[in-house]
Design a protein around this motif. Structure first.
Motif, PDB file in Angstrom:
ATOM      1  N   ALA A 296     -11.494   1.631  -2.025  1.00 32.17           N
ATOM      2  CA  ALA A 296     -11.615   1.262  -0.608  1.00 32.17           C
ATOM      3  C   ALA A 296     -10.788   2.220   0.253  1.00 32.17           C
ATOM      4  O   ALA A 296      -9.847   2.859  -0.230  1.00 32.17           O
ATOM      5  CB  ALA A 296     -11.112  -0.163  -0.404  1.00 32.17           C
ATOM      6  N   THR A 297     -11.156   2.311   1.528  1.00 34.97           N
ATOM      7  CA  THR A 297     -10.347   3.078   2.477  1.00 34.97           C
ATOM      8  C   THR A 297      -9.432   2.104   3.202  1.00 34.97           C
ATOM      9  O   THR A 297      -9.905   1.147   3.807  1.00 34.97           O
ATOM     10  CB  THR A 297     -11.265   3.787   3.500  1.00 34.97           C
TER      11      THR A 297
ATOM     12  N   ALA B  25      -4.835   7.123   6.842  1.00 27.35           N
ATOM     13  CA  ALA B  25      -5.777   6.501   5.908  1.00 27.35           C
ATOM     14  C   ALA B  25      -5.408   6.833   4.463  1.00 27.35           C
ATOM     15  O   ALA B  25      -4.853   7.883   4.181  1.00 27.35           O
ATOM     16  CB  ALA B  25      -7.191   7.002   6.201  1.00 27.35           C
ATOM     17  N   ARG B  26      -5.730   5.898   3.569  1.00 26.66           N
ATOM     18  CA  ARG B  26      -5.512   6.089   2.131  1.00 26.66           C
ATOM     19  C   ARG B  26      -6.720   5.571   1.372  1.00 26.66           C
ATOM     20  O   ARG B  26      -7.481   4.753   1.893  1.00 26.66           O
ATOM     21  CB  ARG B  26      -4.285   5.298   1.646  1.00 26.66           C
ATOM     22  N   LEU B  27      -6.787   6.017   0.118  1.00 28.96           N
ATOM     23  CA  LEU B  27      -7.832   5.559  -0.780  1.00 28.96           C
ATOM     24  C   LEU B  27      -7.173   4.683  -1.843  1.00 28.96           C
ATOM     25  O   LEU B  27      -6.142   5.091  -2.406  1.00 28.96           O
ATOM     26  CB  LEU B  27      -8.441   6.806  -1.436  1.00 28.96           C
ATOM     27  N   THR B  28      -7.738   3.498  -2.124  1.00 25.56           N
ATOM     28  CA  THR B  28      -7.139   2.686  -3.192  1.00 25.56           C
ATOM     29  C   THR B  28      -7.672   3.170  -4.538  1.00 25.56           C
ATOM     30  O   THR B  28      -8.869   3.413  -4.688  1.00 25.56           O
ATOM     31  CB  THR B  28      -7.480   1.184  -3.037  1.00 25.56           C
ATOM     32  N   THR B  29      -6.756   3.302  -5.511  1.00 28.05           N
ATOM     33  CA  THR B  29      -7.184   3.776  -6.833  1.00 28.05           C
ATOM     34  C   THR B  29      -7.328   2.607  -7.811  1.00 28.05           C
ATOM     35  O   THR B  29      -7.899   2.758  -8.883  1.00 28.05           O
ATOM     36  CB  THR B  29      -6.194   4.823  -7.367  1.00 28.05           C
TER      37      THR B  29
ATOM     38  N   THR C 270       0.832  -1.219   0.000  1.00 30.86           N
ATOM     39  CA  THR C 270       0.000   0.000   0.000  1.00 30.86           C
ATOM     40  C   THR C 270       0.866   1.268   0.000  1.00 30.86           C
ATOM     41  O   THR C 270       0.347   2.371  -0.043  1.00 30.86           O
ATOM     42  CB  THR C 270      -0.895   0.070   1.257  1.00 30.86           C
ATOM     43  N   ALA C 271       2.194   1.078   0.086  1.00 26.62           N
ATOM     44  CA  ALA C 271       3.072   2.223   0.368  1.00 26.62           C
ATOM     45  C   ALA C 271       3.110   3.249  -0.761  1.00 26.62           C
ATOM     46  O   ALA C 271       3.557   4.368  -0.558  1.00 26.62           O
ATOM     47  CB  ALA C 271       4.485   1.736   0.693  1.00 26.62           C
ATOM     48  N   HIS C 272       2.630   2.870  -1.958  1.00 27.90           N
ATOM     49  CA  HIS C 272       2.631   3.837  -3.068  1.00 27.90           C
ATOM     50  C   HIS C 272       1.366   4.699  -3.076  1.00 27.90           C
ATOM     51  O   HIS C 272       1.281   5.668  -3.802  1.00 27.90           O
ATOM     52  CB  HIS C 272       2.711   3.072  -4.400  1.00 27.90           C
ATOM     53  N   LEU C 273       0.357   4.332  -2.281  1.00 30.13           N
ATOM     54  CA  LEU C 273      -0.933   5.039  -2.359  1.00 30.13           C
ATOM     55  C   LEU C 273      -0.754   6.509  -1.998  1.00 30.13           C
ATOM     56  O   LEU C 273      -0.086   6.845  -1.028  1.00 30.13           O
ATOM     57  CB  LEU C 273      -1.974   4.389  -1.443  1.00 30.13           C
ATOM     58  N   ASP C 274      -1.390   7.370  -2.788  1.00 29.26           N
ATOM     59  CA  ASP C 274      -1.083   8.790  -2.702  1.00 29.26           C
ATOM     60  C   ASP C 274      -2.317   9.653  -2.466  1.00 29.26           C
ATOM     61  O   ASP C 274      -2.277  10.858  -2.661  1.00 29.26           O
ATOM     62  CB  ASP C 274      -0.389   9.205  -4.018  1.00 29.26           C
ATOM     63  N   GLU C 275      -3.448   9.034  -2.132  1.00 24.78           N
ATOM     64  CA  GLU C 275      -4.637   9.860  -1.906  1.00 24.78           C
ATOM     65  C   GLU C 275      -5.286   9.456  -0.594  1.00 24.78           C
ATOM     66  O   GLU C 275      -5.255   8.294  -0.197  1.00 24.78           O
ATOM     67  CB  GLU C 275      -5.642   9.662  -3.053  1.00 24.78           C
ATOM     68  N   ARG C 276      -5.871  10.452   0.059  1.00 24.74           N
ATOM     69  CA  ARG C 276      -6.615  10.166   1.290  1.00 24.74           C
ATOM     70  C   ARG C 276      -8.110  10.247   0.999  1.00 24.74           C
ATOM     71  O   ARG C 276      -8.522  11.032   0.131  1.00 24.74           O
ATOM     72  CB  ARG C 276      -6.285  11.203   2.373  1.00 24.74           C
ATOM     73  N   PRO C 277      -8.928   9.505   1.767  1.00 26.32           N
ATOM     74  CA  PRO C 277     -10.380   9.629   1.574  1.00 26.32           C
ATOM     75  C   PRO C 277     -10.851  10.994   2.090  1.00 26.32           C
ATOM     76  O   PRO C 277     -10.612  11.329   3.246  1.00 26.32           O
ATOM     77  CB  PRO C 277     -10.953   8.495   2.431  1.00 26.32           C
ATOM     78  N   GLU C 278     -11.487  11.769   1.210  1.00 27.48           N
ATOM     79  CA  GLU C 278     -11.849  13.146   1.563  1.00 27.48           C
ATOM     80  C   GLU C 278     -12.750  13.247   2.780  1.00 27.48           C
ATOM     81  O   GLU C 278     -12.590  14.107   3.627  1.00 27.48           O
ATOM     82  CB  GLU C 278     -12.587  13.786   0.381  1.00 27.48           C
ATOM     83  N   ARG C 279     -13.706  12.312   2.833  1.00 29.65           N
ATOM     84  CA  ARG C 279     -14.749  12.436   3.843  1.00 29.65           C
ATOM     85  C   ARG C 279     -14.192  12.433   5.268  1.00 29.65           C
ATOM     86  O   ARG C 279     -14.669  13.146   6.133  1.00 29.65           O
ATOM     87  CB  ARG C 279     -15.724  11.270   3.662  1.00 29.65           C
TER      88      ARG C 279
END
Ligand code: HEM
Length: 441
Positions: A336-337, A318-322, A60-69
């Motif tokens: 997913a979060t 937390a991250r968002l999966t793209t 998951t270490a490359h994930l670059d976005e967080r869930p906005e909510r």
């Protein structure tokens, strides 16, 4: 394979989170019950997965976005968008810029003397408490100290009234965090909302004054945050947001990192004696370190790391999966979060024998080399990890060095220290300590 977790409920998970006393406590319970990878419901997140295994986390270490909510409660503080949830493309250049200032030695050296004055003032006040045999409220005093430090730093040491900035920031934060955690606040809600808006306008106006005082090309090194942002051509709104974000991210975190460390040393007199011995050796008669002394305080550094293992100031990320992600035997769908439950990760018994014990020796280089890279991540991981990690470490080590050179801390008999989640990992009724002078004043 299906990811283990509790059976879905009609309320979308809200009840279970509330019953556990918050998301952090719920995640600890989930991992204790279902193991290192857990699926659970969270209102607004169709799939939420928490991962407390440092090897599986690599995927998951490359994930670059967080869930906005999850970060929506901070939105009113920002004009050009909440920096914590900026899309990856917009975030990456800002991160590079932040790191070029916050992680660089020039900025640490530039503010070191002022930081030392601020912590010495606190130590003088604590000496007064010690003389009166009164305990100190370490969490309150240390978060106030780190707020003062970050205000100085973020505003470039400008001649802005520091008391006014600190008070305004506290007003804004108390209102917004109070709403998030439904902490009962005294007085009329509308009146408090108005005061928070006025305080925010005051802070923005102070940043504008600092921006106006910058002449293009006037900056000489990488020590000045606002100067770097002006030079990079960022809009005034984005600069105001960045200063707000820096203050927000910096002050409670650094303050609680130090107060949890003092709490642990208060309960572990042998480790405290070893820190004191190291400080006497490195500093001699001096009351405070120079910047260059910090890297010689190796035991102090291990103590700080072990404290942030047991009490990570930011308890989860937390991250968002793209896209779909494969985590060992499991697959996580796109959208997913993914939660990083830092505390559960730091307590994973596969990598931390007797995880509840305070053992700074775990951070001897040969021990660290035996563990997976992501077993200890108090500053998070990947492209959204904390840009302030190096600065926070300098601040925390400086504060600890000055306080532990001067005092030996003891727990207050009968005072119970209860960790709770309040944006950071907070102690419900502060961390009161008795500060005994180590040498006659
Ligand atoms: C001991 C003190 C601190 C701790 C434990 C800490 C921890 C963290 C953690 C866990 C995150 C989230 C990382 C993730 O999602 O992977 C974070 C984010 C962040 N922190 Fe810190 N922090 C500390 C101090 C600071 C300081 C002093 C600053 C700035 C001067 C700072 C600036 C930031 C920023 C800007 C972010 C957002 C990162 C992004 O989205 O790019 N932090 N911090």
């Amino acid at each position: 394979m299906d990811i283990p977790g509790p059976a879905p409920r009609a309320d979308g998970g809200a009840g279970a989170v509330a019953a556990a006393g918050g998301l952090h406590a719920y995640q600890l319970w989930l991992h204790a019950t279902y193991g290192p990878v857990v699926r659970f419901q969270l209102p607004g997140a169709e799939t939420a997965v928490s991962v407390a295994d440092p090897v599986l986390l690599e995927a998951t270490a490359h994930l670059d976005e967080r869930p906005e909510r999850l970060f929506a409660f901070l939105e009113p503080l920002f004009e050009a968008g909440n920096l914590q949830v900026l899309p990856a493309g917009e975030h990456a250049p800002l991160r590079r810029l932040l790191l070029s200032v916050l992680a660089g030695r020039p900025s640490h050296e530039r503010y070191f003397a002022r930081f030392t004055e601020l912590v010495t003032e606190l130590a003088d006040r604590w000496a007064g408490k010690a003389a009166a045999h009164e305990p100190v409220a370490s969490q309150k005093d240390l978060t106030a100290l780190s707020l003062r430090m970050i205000c100085t730093y973020a505003l470039g040491g400008a001649s802005v009234d520091p008391d006014g900035v600190v008070a305004a920031f506290e007003e804004v934060l108390t209102e917004h965090l109070g709403r998030l955690y439904r902490v009962p606040q005294p007085g009329d809600g509308e009146e408090r909302g108005r005061r928070a808006r006025d305080a925010l306008a005051y802070l923005r106006a102070r940043v504008d004054e600092v921006i106006a005082a910058h002449r293009p090309g006037s900056r000489t090194d990488r020590s000045d945050l606002i100067g770097a942002l002006v030079e990079a051509g960022e809009s005034p709104a984005r600069i105001r947001d960045t200063v707000m974000m820096t203050m927000l991210a910096a002050h409670h975190t650094t303050g609680v990192a130090v107060s949890w460390t003092l709490h642990l040393l208060g309960h572990h007199p042998e480790a405290a004696a070893r820190v004191a011995g190291e400080l006497d050796r490195v500093l001699g008669d001096r009351a405070a370190p120079e910047y260059a002394d910090l890297r010689r305080l190796t035991y102090l550094e291990r103590v700080l790391k072990e404290s942030m293992r047991l009490y990570p100031p930011g308890p989860y990320g937390a991250r968002l999966t793209t896209g779909a992600l494969v985590l060992g035997d499991y697959e996580i769908p796109a959208g997913a979060t993914v939660f990083y439950p830092f505390r559960a990760l730091h307590m994973n018994p596969a990598h931390w024998p007797e995880p509840e014990k305070f053992v700074p020796e775990r951070f001897a280089p040969e021990e660290t080399a035996r563990r997976p890279r992501l077993a200890h991540v108090p500053f998070g991981l990947g492209p959204r990890s904390c840009e302030g990690a190096a600065l926070a470490t300098v601040e925390a080590e400086l504060i600890l060095a000055v306080l532990l050179k001067r005092f030996r801390f003891r727990p207050v008999p009968g005072h119970e220290v209860i960790p709770v989640e309040r944006f950071v990992l907070w102690a419900a009724d502060d961390i009161r300590l008795l500060a005994d002078p180590r040498t006659p004043a």
